[in-house]
Write a protein that holds these residues in place. Structure first.
Motif, PDB file in Angstrom:
ATOM      1  N   GLY A 199       0.645  -1.239   0.261  1.00  0.00           N
ATOM      2  CA  GLY A 199       0.209   0.243  -0.109  1.00  0.00           C
ATOM      3  C   GLY A 199       0.713   1.202   0.100  1.00  0.00           C
ATOM      4  N   GLU A 200       0.743   2.523  -0.649  1.00  0.00           N
ATOM      5  CA  GLU A 200       1.734   3.219  -0.841  1.00  0.00           C
ATOM      6  C   GLU A 200       1.292   3.970   0.620  1.00  0.00           C
ATOM      7  N   ASP A 201       0.100   4.271   1.649  1.00  0.00           N
ATOM      8  CA  ASP A 201       0.643   4.250   2.487  1.00  0.00           C
ATOM      9  C   ASP A 201       0.849   3.769   3.943  1.00  0.00           C
ATOM     10  N   GLY A 202       1.390   3.264   3.388  1.00  0.00           N
ATOM     11  CA  GLY A 202       2.613   2.607   3.889  1.00  0.00           C
ATOM     12  C   GLY A 202       1.641   1.322   5.536  1.00  0.00           C
ATOM     13  N   GLU A 203       0.486   1.148   5.186  1.00  0.00           N
ATOM     14  CA  GLU A 203      -0.395   0.343   5.231  1.00  0.00           C
ATOM     15  C   GLU A 203       0.567  -0.886   6.055  1.00  0.00           C
ATOM     16  N   ARG A 204       1.120  -1.804   5.669  1.00  0.00           N
ATOM     17  CA  ARG A 204       1.792  -3.258   6.159  1.00  0.00           C
ATOM     18  C   ARG A 204       3.450  -3.321   5.996  1.00  0.00           C
ATOM     19  N   PRO A 205       3.918  -2.295   6.907  1.00  0.00           N
ATOM     20  CA  PRO A 205       5.416  -2.090   6.879  1.00  0.00           C
ATOM     21  C   PRO A 205       6.051  -3.174   6.848  1.00  0.00           C
ATOM     22  N   ALA A 206       5.416  -4.359   7.653  1.00  0.00           N
ATOM     23  CA  ALA A 206       5.860  -6.089   7.924  1.00  0.00           C
ATOM     24  C   ALA A 206       6.984  -6.034   6.491  1.00  0.00           C
ATOM     25  N   LEU A 207       5.789  -6.224   5.249  1.00  0.00           N
ATOM     26  CA  LEU A 207       6.044  -6.249   3.959  1.00  0.00           C
ATOM     27  C   LEU A 207       7.012  -5.820   2.911  1.00  0.00           C
ATOM     28  N   GLU A 210      10.430  -6.992   3.998  1.00  0.00           N
ATOM     29  CA  GLU A 210      10.794  -8.096   3.911  1.00  0.00           C
ATOM     30  C   GLU A 210      10.945  -7.711   1.818  1.00  0.00           C
ATOM     31  N   THR A 211      10.526  -7.149   0.977  1.00  0.00           N
ATOM     32  CA  THR A 211      10.525  -7.002   0.238  1.00  0.00           C
ATOM     33  C   THR A 211      12.068  -6.275  -0.215  1.00  0.00           C
ATOM     34  N   MET A 212      12.110  -5.463   0.792  1.00  0.00           N
ATOM     35  CA  MET A 212      13.157  -4.030   0.194  1.00  0.00           C
ATOM     36  C   MET A 212      14.244  -4.984   0.834  1.00  0.00           C
ATOM     37  N   ARG A 213      14.935  -6.019   1.515  1.00  0.00           N
ATOM     38  CA  ARG A 213      15.129  -7.196   2.105  1.00  0.00           C
ATOM     39  C   ARG A 213      15.277  -8.295   0.912  1.00  0.00           C
TER      40      ARG A 213
END
Length: 415
Positions: A199-207, A210-213
């Motif tokens: 989500g653009e508003d960062g509602e799922r920071p864990a995901l 994870e994608t950046m990692r």
């Protein structure tokens, strides 16, 4: 039994083991070649793949450091593609109309009850170049990167060793660095493509994290594949029953070595399938001329692997000094480390191993024991110059495999 474990077992019921997958890849790549393509078809197609992956990945990167990493990889790819253009052109007759993944999209690779890769090699069926002409090395690279990304490095090394040994396509090794870098970039692109799910508003920071990692892990893999290496050449020497084949197999997983086996190449140079049984009686594949041809072939294969940056381990009896010199020169001519490993065992152990192997194969041991005696009589002693590179290994000793791997690593560091 947990529900997830039951699901994994069900998913693996129709999946392929690594050995079965590699064998099918070898057969598929040999049977699906496309005739009458332009000389530069493979080069042009892969250059388009590079452009497509770069164009798709760069806009997804959000940090300046990642952009610098991608730019460095792009520069490396441009330089290597210029250097390897002639290799691409020479492989025109090996090109495929489509990937294994396109032909078998529902296939799965499974190990120890776990599904590791979809379409068995983990290739992206929707990304750039997914349905175009390709070199079979792109398929193998997808498999290797997919396994490396899942920390299955030992399986990746086994896959590389088995594929090259049974396909005989050691020339592919020269291109695997660029193929693996591009597959790793494709992995980074796929990882960042999942960022939209956060989500653009960062509602799922864990995901998002994870994608950046995952993206960074793929970039690190790509950088590792692009590193310059000084691979060693290991020449395994030993008579029948000495244990050389068993112990050189350990070097695949431990050191990432690719084996070149005299029994496989002896059959190949006579047009025989390396994976089939005994040779037809009409073909004398053990004559002096046949043996010279076999060792010449092994030297050529070793040179190709070393040129590509892969450690090469040659498994043969090497009874004659000139055979050992022929292989040794492949490394010395390139300024690379070389190690001669003499695999040794006492007479009783040699005979016991040969008799046990004959029993497993359902044949008389008498003929194999006669071969052993002939090999022992024909062996030319190690010369003074050879002793500078010699390691003797008692294959009856405890922890011999670990000792061998450690000594080779130490030798390479000191060379």
């Amino acid at each position: 039994m947990a529900q997830r474990e039951v699901q994994h077992q069900a998913a693996c019921e129709d999946a392929l083991s690594l050995e079965a997958l590699v064998d099918r890849l070898v057969a598929f790549h040999a049977s699906e070649r496309v005739a009458s393509l332009p000389d530069d078809a493979g080069l042009t197609a892969f250059q388009a793949r590079i452009e497509g992956e770069m164009a798709a990945l760069e806009p997804l990167l959000i940090g300046e450091e990642d952009r610098h990493r991608l730019a460095a990889l792009r520069q490396w790819l441009d330089q290597d593609m210029q250097r390897l253009a002639a290799v691409f052109l020479a492989r025109r007759d090996r090109l495929l109309a489509a990937s294994w993944a396109v032909a078998y999209p529902e296939s799965r690779l499974c190990a120890e009850g776990r599904v590791l890769l979809a379409n068995a090699i983990g290739r992206d069926l929707k990304g750039p170049g997914a349905d175009g002409v390709l070199d079979p090395g792109s398929d193998l690279a997808a498999l290797l990167v997919g396994l490396d990304a899942r920390a299955e490095t030992a399986l990746a090394r086994q896959a590389l060793d088995r594929y090259l040994r049974f396909s005989g396509d050691y020339g592919m090794a020269r291109l695997l660095s660029v193929f693996r870098v591009v597959e790793a970039l494709a992995g980074a692109r796929r990882a960042l493509g999942r960022r939209g799910e956060a989500g653009e508003d960062g509602e799922r920071p864990a995901l998002l994290a994870e994608t950046m990692r995952a993206c960074h892990d793929y970039l690190t893999l790509a950088e590792g594949y692009a590193e310059f290496r000084f691979p060693p050449l290991v020449i395994g020497i030993g008579v029948s029953g000495s244990g050389k084949s068993r112990f050189t197999r350990t070097l695949v997983s431990r050191l990432g070595a690719v084996r070149i086996c005299s029994d496989v190449e002896r059959r190949r140079v006579h047009g025989l399938d390396p994976q089939e049984g005994a040779a037809p009686a009409a073909v004398d594949i053990f004559s002096r001329e046949a043996t010279a041809l076999t060792y010449r072939r092994m030297a050529e294969c070793a040179g190709r692997l070393l040129e590509a940056g892969f450690p090469a381990c040659v498994d043969g009896t090497f009874l004659r000094r000139e055979q050992r010199d022929q292989l040794r020169q492949e490394a010395e001519a390139r300024g690379l480390p070389v190690l001669l490993v003499s695999f040794e065992a006492d007479e009783a152990t040699l005979r016991r191993r040969i008799e046990k192997r004959a029993g497993r194969q359902g044949v008389e041991a008498r003929e194999s024991l006669a071969v052993l005696e002939a090999q022992q009589a024909a062996f030319e002693g190690i010369g003074d110059e050879e002793r500078l590179h010699l390691l003797r290994l008692d294959t009856t000793a405890d922890n011999a495999a670990e000792t061998l791997a450690g000594l080779i690593q130490e030798h390479v560091r000191l060379t």
